[in-house]
Design a protein around this motif. Structure first.
Motif, PDB file in Angstrom:
ATOM      1  N   PRO A 141      -3.980  -6.278  -3.383  1.00  0.00           N
ATOM      2  CA  PRO A 141      -5.086  -6.829  -4.186  1.00  0.00           C
ATOM      3  C   PRO A 141      -4.617  -7.595  -5.427  1.00  0.00           C
ATOM      4  CG  PRO A 141      -5.540  -4.552  -3.587  1.00  0.00           C
ATOM      5  CD  PRO A 141      -4.122  -4.845  -3.169  1.00  0.00           C
ATOM      6  N   TYR A 157      -9.714 -12.272  -6.297  1.00  0.00           N
ATOM      7  CA  TYR A 157      -8.900 -11.840  -5.164  1.00  0.00           C
ATOM      8  C   TYR A 157      -8.855 -10.315  -5.083  1.00  0.00           C
ATOM      9  CZ  TYR A 157      -5.132 -12.157  -1.711  1.00  0.00           C
ATOM     10  OH  TYR A 157      -4.386 -12.075  -0.569  1.00  0.00           O
ATOM     11  N   CYS A 186     -10.220  -8.735  -1.714  1.00  0.00           N
ATOM     12  CA  CYS A 186      -9.174  -8.108  -0.907  1.00  0.00           C
ATOM     13  C   CYS A 186      -9.416  -6.606  -0.780  1.00  0.00           C
ATOM     14  CB  CYS A 186      -7.801  -8.382  -1.504  1.00  0.00           C
ATOM     15  SG  CYS A 186      -6.430  -7.746  -0.510  1.00  0.00           S
ATOM     16  N   VAL A 239     -10.913  -6.701   2.918  1.00  0.00           N
ATOM     17  CA  VAL A 239      -9.703  -6.691   3.737  1.00  0.00           C
ATOM     18  C   VAL A 239      -9.175  -5.269   3.885  1.00  0.00           C
ATOM     19  CG1 VAL A 239      -7.329  -7.536   3.930  1.00  0.00           C
ATOM     20  CG2 VAL A 239      -9.108  -9.055   3.062  1.00  0.00           C
TER      21      VAL A 239
END
Length: 192
Positions: free
Chosen positions: A93, A141, A145, A149
């Motif tokens: 991350p 991000y 993330c 993700v």
């Protein structure tokens, strides 16, 4: 009119200075303070100092090229990031802060080029825009993330505390130091 020899010499110098900043950013990763927070420890490194300095001294495009070279070397597997290297680093991350270095160096150089004054206040103002670019990329991000993700539920409050409040003070000090050093180096580089 510049001759081919002069142009080649300038390109060689630009390549050497760009490579120097790529190396300095890599070395800066190992000068770090780790903040042990969950879900991911945060690192305050000297990388940001060298990124901002590259934006002020090299200009937007050459700084961007220098930082992108650093990122590509790290993603190819060279252990030059704060916690190693390799393509798996994209799943961390905190990788957004490394991508933000490219935006920070470029934006810092662009803002400085608007007036190209070596006054401390203008250099610090330019560095501040680089700080905003890095933190904007890094926080976005980190959030996306982590949540989409990695599947770790992270709210904006945690992102703000871990990715901004804990580290922005130290990075602002690095902006001040970079502006101070650039103020001294810009006249020297102009005379070369």
């Amino acid at each position: 009119m510049t001759t081919g020899k002069t142009r080649a010499g300038r390109k060689g110098r630009d390549l050497a200075v760009g490579g120097l900043f790529t190396a300095l950013i890599a070395v800066g990763a190992f000068i770090q303070i780790t903040i042990p927070v969950q879900p991911v420890p945060m690192h305050v490194t000297m990388q940001f100092f060298f990124v901002i300095l590259s934006g002020l001294l090299l200009g937007a495009k050459r700084s961007l090229l220098s930082v992108c070279t650093y990122l590509m070397l790290g993603l190819c597997g060279f252990p030059i990031f704060a916690s190693g290297g390799g393509p798996a680093y994209l799943l961390k991350p905190t990788f957004g802060f490394l991508m933000g270095f490219a935006a920070a160096g470029y934006l810092c150089g662009r803002v400085y080029a608007l007036k190209r004054r070596a006054s401390f206040s203008w250099l610090l103002f330019s560095a501040f825009w680089g700080l905003l670019a890095d933190y904007g990329c890094g926080m976005l991000y980190f959030y996306f993330c982590s949540n989409y993700v990695l599947g770790v539920e992270v709210g904006w409050r945690l992102v703000f505390i871990n990715c901004f409040l804990l580290t922005v003070g130290q990075d602002f000090v690095l902006c001040v130091l970079a502006a101070m050093l650039a103020k001294r180096l810009i006249p020297v580089l102009e005379n070369l």
